[in-house]
Design an enzyme around this catalytic site. Sequence first.
Site, PDB file in Angstrom:
ATOM      1  CE  LYS A 179      -1.893   2.753   2.956  1.00 28.12           C
ATOM      2  NZ  LYS A 179      -1.989   3.985   2.118  1.00 28.12           N
ATOM      3  N   GLY A 232       7.183   6.080   7.971  1.00 31.00           N
ATOM      4  CA  GLY A 232       6.251   7.195   8.086  1.00 31.00           C
ATOM      5  C   GLY A 232       6.409   7.895   9.422  1.00 31.00           C
ATOM      6  CB  SER A 233       4.167  10.184  11.253  1.00 31.57           C
ATOM      7  OG  SER A 233       3.034   9.382  11.546  1.00 31.57           O
ATOM      8  N   GLY A 237       3.499   4.935  13.243  1.00 31.33           N
ATOM      9  CA  GLY A 237       4.300   3.742  13.492  1.00 31.33           C
ATOM     10  C   GLY A 237       4.032   3.134  14.850  1.00 31.33           C
ATOM     11  CD  GLU A 253      14.155   2.409  10.099  1.00 24.29           C
ATOM     12  OE1 GLU A 253      14.434   3.545  10.568  1.00 24.29           O
ATOM     13  OE2 GLU A 253      14.658   1.374  10.548  1.00 24.29           O
ATOM     14  CB  CYS A 287      12.748  10.508   7.885  1.00 23.40           C
ATOM     15  SG  CYS A 287      13.713   9.303   6.944  1.00 23.40           S
ATOM     16  CD  GLU A 388       9.677  13.841  11.412  1.00 32.92           C
ATOM     17  OE1 GLU A 388      10.557  13.375  10.673  1.00 32.92           O
ATOM     18  OE2 GLU A 388       8.686  13.178  11.799  1.00 32.92           O
TER      19      GLU A 388
END
Length: 487
Positions: A179, A232-233, A237, A253, A287, A388
Amino acid sequence: MLKTDVKIYQNYINGVWLDSLSGETFESVNPADSNDTVAKFQASNKEDVEKAIDSASTAFATWVQTPISKRAAILTKAAAILEERADELALELTREEGKPLGASKKEVSRSADTLRFYAVEGQTLTGETFPNDDPKMKVSTVREPLGVISVITPWNFPISIPARKIAPALITGNTVVFKPSSETPLIALRLVEALDEAGLPPGVLNFVTGHSSYIGASIVRHPAIRGVTFTGSTGAGESIHRSVSLTTRTQMELGGKNPLIVMEDADLEKAAKLTVNGGFSLSGQACTGTSRVIVLSSVKEAFITELVNQVKNLKIGSGMESGAVIGPLANSKQLEKILQYIQIGQEEGADLVYGGKQLTISPYDSGYFVEPAVFTNVNPTMRIAQEEIFGPVVSVIEVQSYEEAISIANDTEYGLSASIVTNNNSYIERFVNDIQSGTVKVNRTTTGNLINAPFGGLKKSSTSTFRESGRAGLDFFTQTKTVYIGY
């Protein structure tokens, strides 16, 4: 292009391109021109995901028995297909995601290199043999695939990150349900097309588009899923990591708040260039991007002057435009978020010494453009120094010593990438040992990693379980059996 002329793409399940059972679609929009709809994609539902997982489960029994040389040949052929279409794919990537065309070409090339790397490296993955005291017994290990893997990827590197997850999954004998981000499904689909054309059997790789709020739970909690690899964020996660069953392995990650330390002996022109490249390339949407610059007080003013001079020379524009270094942000939500953080920084008392304004006149009026922002006099406890932002915003923090610089660099919940600019060997050795970061660099940008080297973060930047990239990237997709044979 009129919206009535927009092409509609399908899901790929069991080797067949299919419409979603929901009967609905969504649009992918050019971030440099929001009036330009790139394409439409399937707004999948739970039933679509279950169909894809069932397909992958069925295909696993055959794929795991496929000779590894044949698996490798498919990856190698897919790599060649990507390279043959690199110019065309780069144009699509830039139109869909916004990054400069040169960066898109490099990403497509890197994705081909990744497929080729795992085609070779995966064939060398073996177990071990252990000495023991019984001469009539052999003790060894074998490595086996997990089964069905869910691959969930972000929009900032929409073909290279999928490649570095899917390639090791396939070469080790797993099957995949993929996805991509709903912001960049087209370039992800092109990777699937390349693997399909290269001869991947039906059901081994399945492609399902749609928003995570509708299909996210189904793609990670299904009992047939044996592994979830996600980039992703940190919030997303953590949610995935907590929601999966005991028998589902995770590889996360996640976010970063990456520091670049500028010591008193640093080449300030180089330090500024590393800041610009790490903090503002890809519009800061990496990131591993440089978010905090921690500078020794004796060189702070000279460094800021050099940094602002370099930032002033950055050309902002569509990724299709020659010489453009700063492209648009990925979407309207990103734009709103970045502008909010710029306002927060000012309200917190930091000095905005350059940039930070949304560009609203032609040729920027239909895109998501913002000037790169440089803050100074930033307190390390401010939100802009802790959270972030994931955009072109750099905070400069003044310190009095190496020890203070390290303390501030480590004072965050993240630990993805960090760098120091110095020619002092003592600082270099200490930095490598002292910094709490999965990627440690000296006199280099915080961004970028080698295909053949492990990549991953510490603290909340990762689950710190299995690394991506390099040979270590194969570990997540295999499990170990220990075998005792008596003669």
